[in-house]
Write a protein that holds these residues in place. Sequence first.
Motif, mmCIF file in Angstrom:
data_model
loop_
_atom_site.group_PDB
_atom_site.id
_atom_site.type_symbol
_atom_site.label_atom_id
_atom_site.label_comp_id
_atom_site.label_asym_id
_atom_site.label_seq_id
_atom_site.Cartn_x
_atom_site.Cartn_y
_atom_site.Cartn_z
ATOM 1 N N THR A 20 0.851 -1.178 0.000
ATOM 2 C CA THR A 20 0.000 0.000 0.000
ATOM 3 C C THR A 20 0.893 1.236 0.000
ATOM 4 O O THR A 20 2.050 1.167 0.436
ATOM 5 C CB THR A 20 -0.913 0.013 1.232
ATOM 6 N N PRO A 21 0.383 2.356 -0.454
ATOM 7 C CA PRO A 21 1.209 3.564 -0.511
ATOM 8 C C PRO A 21 1.846 3.942 0.824
ATOM 9 O O PRO A 21 3.011 4.342 0.860
ATOM 10 C CB PRO A 21 0.232 4.647 -0.984
ATOM 11 N N GLU B 299 5.874 4.203 1.363
ATOM 12 C CA GLU B 299 6.463 5.475 1.802
ATOM 13 C C GLU B 299 7.277 5.309 3.082
ATOM 14 O O GLU B 299 8.385 5.828 3.180
ATOM 15 C CB GLU B 299 5.366 6.525 2.005
#
Length: 154
Positions: free
Chosen positions: A79-80, A84
């Motif tokens: 997932t982002p 990140e």
Amino acid sequence: MRKGIDRLDRKILRALQDDGRLSNLQLAEHVSLSPTATAERLKRLTRDGYILGYQACLSPEKLDRGMLVYVEVKLDRTTPDVFESFAAAVRRSADVMECHMVAGGFDYLVKARVQGMETYRAFLSDVILSLPGVRETHTYPVMEEIKNTDKLPV
């Protein structure tokens, strides 16, 4: 041929990849241009992003970083927010030389230089396995470096 650079620009880029410490006069002599024309081309190549910077190549062995390892990393979620936080944590580690998100059977390929196997074990547990979202790793210690270069064909 890439738009924006010509044969002389390529000759300048090759010369600088071989020896980034060439003076402008030495570079001009090498490419058979005047020092002024060479300096202008160098400015343009830098301004246009062909030259990203200059650095010294250091000896990993002399600096107690003789062991090179590659680590495949699989994340538990793609997932982002996990991407990140993983990327931010990797950027903070001085042991990580390179980290690439890849397509295929795992998510990231990490290149690290450490002192030896004991140091690597600590790096694996303290750095890699503590990174956000890490589910699984596979390590490949390098037995012999056959080719190691940053030089691009120009």
